[in-house]
Design a protein around this motif. Structure first.
Motif, PDB file in Angstrom:
ATOM      1  N   VAL A 107      62.134  15.703  27.390  1.00  0.00           N
ATOM      2  CA  VAL A 107      63.187  15.131  26.679  1.00  0.00           C
ATOM      3  C   VAL A 107      64.013  16.211  26.127  1.00  0.00           C
ATOM      4  O   VAL A 107      65.324  16.109  26.140  1.00  0.00           O
ATOM      5  CB  VAL A 107      62.662  14.408  25.631  1.00  0.00           C
ATOM      6  CG1 VAL A 107      63.819  14.067  24.794  1.00  0.00           C
ATOM      7  CG2 VAL A 107      61.708  12.964  25.918  1.00  0.00           C
ATOM      8  N   ASN A 108      63.439  17.427  25.671  1.00  0.00           N
ATOM      9  CA  ASN A 108      64.274  18.451  25.251  1.00  0.00           C
ATOM     10  C   ASN A 108      65.439  19.059  26.126  1.00  0.00           C
ATOM     11  O   ASN A 108      66.530  19.287  25.697  1.00  0.00           O
ATOM     12  CB  ASN A 108      63.375  19.699  24.870  1.00  0.00           C
ATOM     13  CG  ASN A 108      62.575  19.288  23.477  1.00  0.00           C
ATOM     14  OD1 ASN A 108      63.053  18.597  22.812  1.00  0.00           O
ATOM     15  ND2 ASN A 108      61.322  19.916  23.265  1.00  0.00           N
ATOM     16  N   GLU A 109      64.648  19.159  27.681  1.00  0.00           N
ATOM     17  CA  GLU A 109      65.362  19.986  28.589  1.00  0.00           C
ATOM     18  C   GLU A 109      66.821  18.884  28.999  1.00  0.00           C
ATOM     19  O   GLU A 109      67.830  19.245  29.039  1.00  0.00           O
ATOM     20  CB  GLU A 109      64.630  20.133  29.848  1.00  0.00           C
ATOM     21  CG  GLU A 109      63.670  21.171  29.416  1.00  0.00           C
ATOM     22  CD  GLU A 109      62.782  21.467  30.819  1.00  0.00           C
ATOM     23  OE1 GLU A 109      62.395  22.422  30.622  1.00  0.00           O
ATOM     24  OE2 GLU A 109      62.403  20.450  31.445  1.00  0.00           O
ATOM     25  N   VAL A 110      66.643  17.316  28.982  1.00  0.00           N
ATOM     26  CA  VAL A 110      67.454  16.477  29.330  1.00  0.00           C
ATOM     27  C   VAL A 110      68.424  16.697  28.383  1.00  0.00           C
ATOM     28  O   VAL A 110      69.986  16.613  28.660  1.00  0.00           O
ATOM     29  CB  VAL A 110      66.942  15.127  29.462  1.00  0.00           C
ATOM     30  CG1 VAL A 110      67.959  14.108  29.603  1.00  0.00           C
ATOM     31  CG2 VAL A 110      66.125  14.891  30.721  1.00  0.00           C
ATOM     32  N   ILE A 111      68.222  16.618  26.976  1.00  0.00           N
ATOM     33  CA  ILE A 111      69.205  16.734  26.128  1.00  0.00           C
ATOM     34  C   ILE A 111      70.049  18.045  26.145  1.00  0.00           C
ATOM     35  O   ILE A 111      71.230  18.067  26.081  1.00  0.00           O
ATOM     36  CB  ILE A 111      68.523  16.629  24.673  1.00  0.00           C
ATOM     37  CG1 ILE A 111      68.010  15.447  24.716  1.00  0.00           C
ATOM     38  CG2 ILE A 111      69.659  16.732  23.499  1.00  0.00           C
ATOM     39  CD1 ILE A 111      67.246  15.142  23.241  1.00  0.00           C
ATOM     40  N   SER A 112      69.350  19.040  26.322  1.00  0.00           N
ATOM     41  CA  SER A 112      69.895  20.382  26.409  1.00  0.00           C
ATOM     42  C   SER A 112      70.901  20.649  27.526  1.00  0.00           C
ATOM     43  O   SER A 112      72.106  20.930  27.459  1.00  0.00           O
ATOM     44  CB  SER A 112      69.020  21.682  26.590  1.00  0.00           C
ATOM     45  OG  SER A 112      69.676  22.880  26.782  1.00  0.00           O
TER      46      SER A 112
END
Length: 461
Positions: A107-112
């Motif tokens: 989730v963190n990577e997709v948002i980033s």
């Protein structure tokens, strides 16, 4: 380097990641390291995670930790996650680390990376949002994953399962009223017993479902306690004061549900008794549904060589070899779902006991099974209510025939002539294939008038 890939970097080094995806290095490592099964992290968890990240970003901004510009980017991307537009970028399976760390990083990577694209920067650049420093600010996988678990389960229960069970209960109540004058023989131990009405039988089913709804509602109080703010082990390290309450307030605005910050974060992270308890309520509902579905198919058995006390809708041909056969298929589907829910509860119980010191390490399988139970029960109950229960009709002639043949009507004579004499009448009537009245009056136990006055099925229910 292959033109279809880009290089991303995490704390272990460089990783080749497909260019077309928004996830990054840690997600790709998990994809490669856990080629186990096809069971993906449920979409309800991903959408709940989007809400958690949005609520956390707003809390960090409100507490002066995150800039307005970064908040706006997180808001834009999490909205895409919540609405399902980015579903293809969450490929991880349930069978991963027990903390759900890789899903949190997914989730963190997709948002980033999506934020980088929006800003016109290269994916993997972590500009303008860093997956750890910005998106995961004031958070840990250990508190965000259980928070997403609770949010996902609560929403699924509130929006899907409870309405299905409430409609089911309402229809059972309607049938109970509709069948109130249909008097029939009761059965205990599968043997003839004293009379009941078909409506009374259905009132029992309605009561089971009503109590099940109560158990489910009771379980929500614990489920709505969120671990957010506990970070790694429950101490709240690296969170600003008041962060947990701000996140919860934001989540309540987003969902319309009344969540609260867990008063003890150590319990909320190291043990998921709230999930175990909720699953127990689902198991109780499932066992009630097994009773109801089995009764319905027994009552409908026949149509000529079974009980045939009720008629159920003919939804489809029942046999590839026997023409005209109709089977209780909706009951059978409901039974299979209920068995699965009972099995899921066993898995959840074992997983719930898998907390070692400060962390439970079986979180993904717990929420996977809980959500499967919630969704299966909701779908099966809705289908059974619509395609079977609503169409149930009494077969009054058979009800009367069985009732008049029942030897247990003799129970009404016990206060008048005593248990032993009543038993003699019943046994002789059975041996000689006579009616109770023929034996009772013919052998002089009592007069015809006395028999008619006392053996009245309508007065026995």
């Amino acid at each position: 380097m292959d033109s279809e890939f880009r290089l991303e970097q995490d704390s272990l080094g460089e990783v080749k990641v497909p260019k077309k995806v928004y996830y990054g290095a840690q997600t790709e490592r998990s994809r490669n390291n856990f080629p186990i099964g096809k069971e993906k992290i449920p979409e309800e968890v991903i959408k709940a995670y989007g809400m958690v990240k949005l609520a956390a970003a707003r809390a960090n901004h409100q507490l002066g930790k995150l800039s307005e510009e970064k908040l706006e980017l997180i808001e834009r991307v999490t909205e895409e996650i919540i609405t399902g537009r980015l579903d293809d970028h969450f490929p991880l399976v349930v069978w991963q680390t027990g903390s759900g760390t890789q899903t949190n990083m997914n989730v963190n990577e997709v948002i980033s990376n999506r934020a980088s694209e929006i800003a016109g920067n290269e994916q993997g650049s972590h500009d303008p949002l860093h997956p750890n420093d910005d998106v995961n600010m004031s958070q840990s996988s250990n508190d965000t994953f259980p928070t997403a678990m609770s949010v996902a389960a609560t929403l699924a229960i509130g929006k899907k399962l409870k309405p299905a069970l409430e409609n089911f209960h309402e229809t059972l109540e309607e049938k109970s009223e509709e069948f109130s004058d249909q008097i029939k023989t009761g059965r205990t131990h599968l043997m003839d017993a004293t009379p009941v009405s078909l409506g009374q039988e259905f009132s029992g089913y309605a009561s089971q479902v009503q109590h099940g709804l109560g158990h489910l509602e009771d379980s929500l109080a614990h489920l709505k306690e969120l671990a957010i703010g506990g970070t790694a082990v429950g101490t709240g390290l690296n969170t600003p004061e008041g962060f947990d309450n701000e996140v919860v307030s934001n989540l309540n605005q987003l969902t319309g549900f009344n969540f609260k910050a867990a008063p003890n974060k150590f319990e909320a992270i190291a043990a998921h008794d709230s999930i175990v308890n909720c699953s127990g309520a689902l198991k109780t509902i499932a066992t009630s549904l097994i009773k109801i579905a089995n009764d319905i198919r027994w009552l409908a058995s026949g149509p000529r060589c079974g009980l045939a006390e009720i008629e159920i809708p003919a939804n489809e041909p029942g046999s590839s070899i026997m023409p005209g056969k109709i089977n209780p298929t909706q009951a059978e589907a409901l039974l299979q779902v209920s068995y699965q829910v009972v099995g899921n509860d066993t898995v959840i119980n074992l997983a719930g006991s898998s907390g070692n010191f400060e962390l439970n390490v079986a979180k993904p399988v717990m929420i996977y099974n809980l959500l499967q139970s919630i969704n299966l029960l909701a779908d099966a109950v809705k289908s059974f209510e619509k395609r079977c229960l609503k169409g149930v009709k009494p077969l009054s002639k058979n009800l009367s025939k069985y009732l008049n043949r029942s030897l247990m009507l003799v129970t009404a004579l016990t206060p008048l002539i005593g248990y032993e004499k009543a038993a003699e009448i019943a046994n002789k009537a059975h041996r000689e294939s006579k009616t109770l009245k023929e034996v009772a009056v013919g052998d002089g136990y009592l007069t015809e008038e006395e028999f008619e006055k006392n053996v009245d099925p309508g007065s026995m229910i």
